[in-house]
Design a protein around this motif. Structure first.
Motif, short mmCIF file in Angstrom:
data_model
loop_
_atom_site.label_atom_id
_atom_site.label_comp_id
_atom_site.label_asym_id
_atom_site.label_seq_id
_atom_site.Cartn_x
_atom_site.Cartn_y
_atom_site.Cartn_z
N GLN A 1 -47.69 -61.80 -59.67
CA GLN A 1 -48.05 -62.23 -61.03
C GLN A 1 -48.96 -61.21 -61.70
OE1 GLN A 1 -49.69 -66.04 -59.96
NE2 GLN A 1 -47.84 -67.14 -60.62
N ALA A 2 -49.91 -60.66 -60.96
CA ALA A 2 -50.82 -59.67 -61.53
C ALA A 2 -50.05 -58.42 -61.94
CB ALA A 2 -51.92 -59.34 -60.54
N LEU A 3 -49.17 -57.95 -61.07
CA LEU A 3 -48.38 -56.77 -61.41
C LEU A 3 -47.47 -57.04 -62.61
CD1 LEU A 3 -47.43 -55.56 -57.83
CD2 LEU A 3 -49.06 -54.49 -59.39
N ASP A 4 -46.84 -58.21 -62.64
CA ASP A 4 -45.98 -58.57 -63.77
C ASP A 4 -46.77 -58.69 -65.08
OD1 ASP A 4 -43.78 -58.59 -62.10
OD2 ASP A 4 -43.69 -60.78 -61.94
N ALA A 5 -48.05 -59.06 -64.97
CA ALA A 5 -48.89 -59.20 -66.15
C ALA A 5 -49.45 -57.86 -66.63
CB ALA A 5 -50.05 -60.16 -65.85
N ASP B 1 -55.90 -51.42 -59.08
CA ASP B 1 -56.80 -52.56 -59.19
C ASP B 1 -56.30 -53.73 -58.34
OD1 ASP B 1 -58.39 -51.12 -60.96
OD2 ASP B 1 -57.31 -51.88 -62.72
N VAL B 2 -55.00 -53.91 -58.30
CA VAL B 2 -54.43 -54.97 -57.45
C VAL B 2 -54.68 -54.63 -55.99
CG1 VAL B 2 -52.32 -56.19 -56.79
CG2 VAL B 2 -52.72 -55.61 -59.20
N TRP B 3 -54.47 -53.37 -55.60
CA TRP B 3 -54.70 -52.97 -54.22
C TRP B 3 -56.16 -53.17 -53.84
CZ3 TRP B 3 -52.73 -52.78 -49.80
CH2 TRP B 3 -53.32 -52.08 -48.75
N ARG B 4 -57.08 -52.82 -54.71
CA ARG B 4 -58.52 -53.03 -54.44
C ARG B 4 -58.82 -54.51 -54.25
NH1 ARG B 4 -60.43 -48.81 -59.00
NH2 ARG B 4 -60.10 -46.92 -57.78
N ALA B 5 -58.20 -55.36 -55.06
CA ALA B 5 -58.40 -56.80 -54.93
C ALA B 5 -57.87 -57.31 -53.60
CB ALA B 5 -57.72 -57.53 -56.09
N VAL B 6 -56.70 -56.82 -53.18
CA VAL B 6 -56.14 -57.20 -51.88
C VAL B 6 -57.10 -56.76 -50.77
CG1 VAL B 6 -54.26 -56.78 -50.24
CG2 VAL B 6 -53.74 -57.20 -52.65
N MET C 1 -52.25 -45.22 -58.98
CA MET C 1 -51.43 -45.36 -57.80
C MET C 1 -50.03 -45.79 -58.22
SD MET C 1 -51.78 -48.24 -54.78
CE MET C 1 -53.31 -47.63 -54.16
N ARG C 2 -49.05 -45.10 -57.71
CA ARG C 2 -47.67 -45.47 -58.02
C ARG C 2 -47.31 -46.76 -57.29
NH1 ARG C 2 -45.17 -39.89 -56.72
NH2 ARG C 2 -44.10 -41.23 -55.24
N LEU C 3 -46.38 -47.49 -57.87
CA LEU C 3 -45.95 -48.77 -57.30
C LEU C 3 -45.36 -48.57 -55.90
CD1 LEU C 3 -45.83 -51.77 -57.91
CD2 LEU C 3 -43.62 -51.40 -59.00
N THR C 4 -44.64 -47.50 -55.69
CA THR C 4 -44.06 -47.27 -54.36
C THR C 4 -45.16 -47.08 -53.30
OG1 THR C 4 -43.83 -44.91 -54.85
CG2 THR C 4 -41.89 -46.29 -55.18
N ILE C 5 -46.23 -46.40 -53.65
CA ILE C 5 -47.35 -46.21 -52.73
C ILE C 5 -48.01 -47.56 -52.46
CG2 ILE C 5 -49.60 -45.11 -52.40
CD1 ILE C 5 -47.20 -43.18 -52.30
N PHE C 6 -48.17 -48.36 -53.50
CA PHE C 6 -48.76 -49.69 -53.34
C PHE C 6 -47.97 -50.50 -52.30
CE2 PHE C 6 -48.62 -54.19 -54.41
CZ PHE C 6 -49.96 -54.51 -54.35
N TRP C 7 -46.64 -50.55 -52.46
CA TRP C 7 -45.82 -51.34 -51.54
C TRP C 7 -45.82 -50.76 -50.13
CZ3 TRP C 7 -45.54 -56.06 -52.45
CH2 TRP C 7 -45.43 -56.55 -53.75
N GLU C 8 -45.93 -49.44 -50.02
CA GLU C 8 -46.04 -48.83 -48.70
C GLU C 8 -47.33 -49.27 -48.01
OE1 GLU C 8 -45.74 -44.59 -49.21
OE2 GLU C 8 -43.62 -44.71 -49.78
N ARG C 9 -48.41 -49.29 -48.77
CA ARG C 9 -49.70 -49.72 -48.19
C ARG C 9 -49.67 -51.20 -47.83
NH1 ARG C 9 -54.45 -46.57 -51.55
NH2 ARG C 9 -53.73 -44.48 -51.05
#
Length: 64
Positions: free
Chosen positions: A38-42, A48-53, A1-9
């Motif tokens: 922090q997760a994205l920066d790491a 995976d971050v989106w699934r966790a959210v 998933m691209r970062l832009t899609i993540f932020w849109e969601r």
């Protein structure tokens, strides 16, 4: 998933203003005690971050 899609969601679910606040301030067990930022920066994968959210806040499967 691209970062832009993540932020849109994130904005779709939380609203544009609160999405950023949530990402900076909400520490999540699903991210190993990190915030979204922090997760994205790491180097975590955005999908995976989106699934966790989704798991943490109960986003229904059809919105994932």
């Amino acid at each position: 998933m691209r970062l832009t899609i993540f932020w849109e969601r994130m904005a779709e679910h939380f609203g544009a203003a609160y999405a950023d606040s949530f990402a900076r301030d909400h520490v999540m067990a699903e991210l190993g005690g990190r915030t979204v930022r922090q997760a994205l920066d790491a180097g975590w994968e955005t999908r995976d971050v989106w699934r966790a959210v989704c798991t943490a806040v109960g986003i229904p499967p059809d919105k994932r």
